[in-house]
Motif scaffolding. Sequence first.
Motif, PDB file in Angstrom:
ATOM      1  N   ALA A  83       0.849  -1.193   0.000  1.00  0.00           N
ATOM      2  CA  ALA A  83       0.000   0.000   0.000  1.00  0.00           C
ATOM      3  C   ALA A  83       0.882   1.239   0.000  1.00  0.00           C
ATOM      4  O   ALA A  83       1.892   1.303   0.694  1.00  0.00           O
ATOM      5  N   MET A  84       0.483   2.230  -0.809  1.00  0.00           N
ATOM      6  CA  MET A  84       1.280   3.437  -0.962  1.00  0.00           C
ATOM      7  C   MET A  84       0.604   4.631  -0.307  1.00  0.00           C
ATOM      8  O   MET A  84      -0.614   4.742  -0.293  1.00  0.00           O
ATOM      9  N   ASP A  85       1.427   5.500   0.241  1.00  0.00           N
ATOM     10  CA  ASP A  85       0.960   6.778   0.760  1.00  0.00           C
ATOM     11  C   ASP A  85       0.928   7.729  -0.438  1.00  0.00           C
ATOM     12  O   ASP A  85       1.971   8.020  -1.032  1.00  0.00           O
ATOM     13  N   ALA A  86      -0.252   8.197  -0.813  1.00  0.00           N
ATOM     14  CA  ALA A  86      -0.400   9.024  -2.011  1.00  0.00           C
ATOM     15  C   ALA A  86       0.349  10.346  -1.899  1.00  0.00           C
ATOM     16  O   ALA A  86       0.764  10.922  -2.903  1.00  0.00           O
ATOM     17  N   LEU A  87       0.570  10.850  -0.700  1.00  0.00           N
ATOM     18  CA  LEU A  87       1.249  12.126  -0.515  1.00  0.00           C
ATOM     19  C   LEU A  87       2.755  12.013  -0.727  1.00  0.00           C
ATOM     20  O   LEU A  87       3.353  12.791  -1.465  1.00  0.00           O
ATOM     21  N   SER A  88       3.381  11.016  -0.120  1.00  0.00           N
ATOM     22  CA  SER A  88       4.835  10.912  -0.187  1.00  0.00           C
ATOM     23  C   SER A  88       5.334   9.935  -1.237  1.00  0.00           C
ATOM     24  O   SER A  88       6.474  10.040  -1.692  1.00  0.00           O
ATOM     25  N   GLY A  89       4.520   8.950  -1.610  1.00  0.00           N
ATOM     26  CA  GLY A  89       4.964   7.945  -2.568  1.00  0.00           C
ATOM     27  C   GLY A  89       5.795   6.840  -1.931  1.00  0.00           C
ATOM     28  O   GLY A  89       6.453   6.073  -2.625  1.00  0.00           O
ATOM     29  N   TYR A  90       5.765   6.757  -0.623  1.00  0.00           N
ATOM     30  CA  TYR A  90       6.456   5.690   0.103  1.00  0.00           C
ATOM     31  C   TYR A  90       5.408   4.736   0.666  1.00  0.00           C
ATOM     32  O   TYR A  90       4.224   5.065   0.735  1.00  0.00           O
ATOM     33  N   PRO A  91       5.820   3.553   1.107  1.00  0.00           N
ATOM     34  CA  PRO A  91       4.842   2.595   1.650  1.00  0.00           C
ATOM     35  C   PRO A  91       4.068   3.162   2.841  1.00  0.00           C
ATOM     36  O   PRO A  91       4.638   3.821   3.711  1.00  0.00           O
ATOM     37  N   ALA A  92       2.775   2.888   2.857  1.00  0.00           N
ATOM     38  CA  ALA A  92       1.911   3.283   3.967  1.00  0.00           C
ATOM     39  C   ALA A  92       1.915   2.155   4.993  1.00  0.00           C
ATOM     40  O   ALA A  92       1.951   0.976   4.634  1.00  0.00           O
ATOM     41  N   VAL A  93       1.903   2.525   6.260  1.00  0.00           N
ATOM     42  CA  VAL A  93       1.930   1.514   7.332  1.00  0.00           C
ATOM     43  C   VAL A  93       0.923   1.853   8.425  1.00  0.00           C
ATOM     44  O   VAL A  93       1.173   1.633   9.593  1.00  0.00           O
ATOM     45  N   SER A  94      -0.222   2.361   8.036  1.00  0.00           N
ATOM     46  CA  SER A  94      -1.193   2.777   9.046  1.00  0.00           C
ATOM     47  C   SER A  94      -2.011   1.618   9.603  1.00  0.00           C
ATOM     48  O   SER A  94      -2.656   1.769  10.634  1.00  0.00           O
ATOM     49  N   THR A  95      -2.010   0.462   8.946  1.00  0.00           N
ATOM     50  CA  THR A  95      -2.741  -0.697   9.455  1.00  0.00           C
ATOM     51  C   THR A  95      -1.792  -1.890   9.591  1.00  0.00           C
ATOM     52  O   THR A  95      -0.703  -1.904   9.012  1.00  0.00           O
ATOM     53  N   GLN A  96      -2.230  -2.889  10.317  1.00  0.00           N
ATOM     54  CA  GLN A  96      -1.426  -4.098  10.501  1.00  0.00           C
ATOM     55  C   GLN A  96      -1.207  -4.807   9.163  1.00  0.00           C
ATOM     56  O   GLN A  96      -0.107  -5.287   8.877  1.00  0.00           O
ATOM     57  N   ALA A  97      -2.238  -4.854   8.323  1.00  0.00           N
ATOM     58  CA  ALA A  97      -2.111  -5.519   7.023  1.00  0.00           C
ATOM     59  C   ALA A  97      -1.078  -4.807   6.146  1.00  0.00           C
ATOM     60  O   ALA A  97      -0.297  -5.465   5.444  1.00  0.00           O
ATOM     61  N   GLN A  98      -1.077  -3.471   6.160  1.00  0.00           N
ATOM     62  CA  GLN A  98      -0.091  -2.728   5.373  1.00  0.00           C
ATOM     63  C   GLN A  98       1.324  -2.974   5.892  1.00  0.00           C
ATOM     64  O   GLN A  98       2.266  -3.126   5.108  1.00  0.00           O
ATOM     65  N   ALA A  99       1.477  -3.019   7.208  1.00  0.00           N
ATOM     66  CA  ALA A  99       2.792  -3.277   7.805  1.00  0.00           C
ATOM     67  C   ALA A  99       3.263  -4.690   7.477  1.00  0.00           C
ATOM     68  O   ALA A  99       4.441  -4.902   7.146  1.00  0.00           O
ATOM     69  N   VAL A 151      13.499  -2.843  15.219  1.00  0.00           N
ATOM     70  CA  VAL A 151      13.676  -1.851  14.157  1.00  0.00           C
ATOM     71  C   VAL A 151      12.393  -1.038  14.109  1.00  0.00           C
ATOM     72  O   VAL A 151      11.297  -1.601  14.092  1.00  0.00           O
ATOM     73  N   LEU A 152      12.521   0.272  14.103  1.00  0.00           N
ATOM     74  CA  LEU A 152      11.355   1.154  14.056  1.00  0.00           C
ATOM     75  C   LEU A 152      11.247   1.781  12.669  1.00  0.00           C
ATOM     76  O   LEU A 152      12.185   2.415  12.189  1.00  0.00           O
ATOM     77  N   TYR A 153      10.112   1.562  12.028  1.00  0.00           N
ATOM     78  CA  TYR A 153       9.808   2.159  10.727  1.00  0.00           C
ATOM     79  C   TYR A 153       8.733   3.204  10.962  1.00  0.00           C
ATOM     80  O   TYR A 153       7.625   2.889  11.385  1.00  0.00           O
ATOM     81  N   THR A 154       9.069   4.466  10.711  1.00  0.00           N
ATOM     82  CA  THR A 154       8.107   5.557  10.839  1.00  0.00           C
ATOM     83  C   THR A 154       7.778   6.038   9.443  1.00  0.00           C
ATOM     84  O   THR A 154       8.656   6.523   8.723  1.00  0.00           O
ATOM     85  N   GLY A 155       6.529   5.893   9.052  1.00  0.00           N
ATOM     86  CA  GLY A 155       6.107   6.279   7.710  1.00  0.00           C
ATOM     87  C   GLY A 155       6.358   7.750   7.415  1.00  0.00           C
ATOM     88  O   GLY A 155       6.474   8.577   8.322  1.00  0.00           O
ATOM     89  N   ALA A 156       6.469   8.059   6.132  1.00  0.00           N
ATOM     90  CA  ALA A 156       6.696   9.436   5.701  1.00  0.00           C
ATOM     91  C   ALA A 156       5.552  10.327   6.162  1.00  0.00           C
ATOM     92  O   ALA A 156       4.393   9.928   6.133  1.00  0.00           O
ATOM     93  N   VAL A 157       5.893  11.537   6.603  1.00  0.00           N
ATOM     94  CA  VAL A 157       4.877  12.442   7.142  1.00  0.00           C
ATOM     95  C   VAL A 157       4.607  13.646   6.248  1.00  0.00           C
ATOM     96  O   VAL A 157       3.733  14.435   6.542  1.00  0.00           O
ATOM     97  N   ALA A 158       5.356  13.784   5.160  1.00  0.00           N
ATOM     98  CA  ALA A 158       5.162  14.923   4.271  1.00  0.00           C
ATOM     99  C   ALA A 158       5.542  14.521   2.849  1.00  0.00           C
ATOM    100  O   ALA A 158       6.206  13.510   2.633  1.00  0.00           O
ATOM    101  N   ALA A 159       5.117  15.334   1.886  1.00  0.00           N
ATOM    102  CA  ALA A 159       5.481  15.091   0.500  1.00  0.00           C
ATOM    103  C   ALA A 159       6.993  15.173   0.348  1.00  0.00           C
ATOM    104  O   ALA A 159       7.650  16.003   0.971  1.00  0.00           O
ATOM    105  N   ASN A 160       7.541  14.285  -0.464  1.00  0.00           N
ATOM    106  CA  ASN A 160       8.982  14.224  -0.738  1.00  0.00           C
ATOM    107  C   ASN A 160       9.818  13.967   0.502  1.00  0.00           C
ATOM    108  O   ASN A 160      10.991  14.317   0.546  1.00  0.00           O
ATOM    109  N   ALA A 161       9.209  13.404   1.554  1.00  0.00           N
ATOM    110  CA  ALA A 161       9.947  13.061   2.767  1.00  0.00           C
ATOM    111  C   ALA A 161      10.018  11.539   2.873  1.00  0.00           C
ATOM    112  O   ALA A 161       9.008  10.857   2.741  1.00  0.00           O
ATOM    113  N   ALA A 162      11.204  11.037   3.088  1.00  0.00           N
ATOM    114  CA  ALA A 162      11.394   9.593   3.210  1.00  0.00           C
ATOM    115  C   ALA A 162      11.003   9.128   4.617  1.00  0.00           C
ATOM    116  O   ALA A 162      11.049   9.907   5.567  1.00  0.00           O
ATOM    117  N   PRO A 163      10.614   7.872   4.737  1.00  0.00           N
ATOM    118  CA  PRO A 163      10.318   7.347   6.074  1.00  0.00           C
ATOM    119  C   PRO A 163      11.607   7.241   6.896  1.00  0.00           C
ATOM    120  O   PRO A 163      12.700   7.138   6.341  1.00  0.00           O
TER     121      PRO A 163
END
Length: 179
Positions: A83-99, A151-163
């Motif tokens: 699943a992709m975060d439409a704002l940043s273009g990086y993987p979305a991890v807001s749900t367990q299935a996405q993670a 390991v902590l993965y924090t999803g991207a919080v802004a456009a053009n920002a990497a996780p």
Amino acid sequence: MNKSIKAAQGGFTLIELIVVIVILGILAATALPKFASLSGEARLASLNAAKGSLSATSAMVHGKWLVTPNPGANITVEGTAVAMDALSGYPAVSTQAQADALAAAAGLSATDYTVLTSTSTATNKPPLNAGQVAIVPTSLAATAKATKCYVLYTGAVAANAAPAITLAAGTAPSVADCE
């Protein structure tokens, strides 16, 4: 002339044997601590590998998202729809299935690692906010060590920002934390 030649005895004396046993004991006592913490070092090395795998997968998925016209909500990597975060273009991890999908795309086996999100009900999990994922070695999951060795993965919080991908919330765990 009668020569009496005493035959030489073969073997070691008792003192020689005791000296050898003492030397071997000293060598064993100095070598044992080196091998005692190998499990912690192995877990720490495994976490560093998982961090690299997540980083590479995130960058690869982002690159594929950038070159795909109208990329949509998912990008398929290694046979897994991420699943992709439409704002940043990086993987979305807001749900367990996405993670779980991101971990699978990164090659992190469910038998080796436990994937935890802020909504996970596991005991002794690291403190997580929404949009964060902790990857914990399965051997430490649900133990007190799981709160320090992950390991902590924090999803991207802004456009053009990497996780952000770090070990144990930015403080590198020690071998003792992962034993």
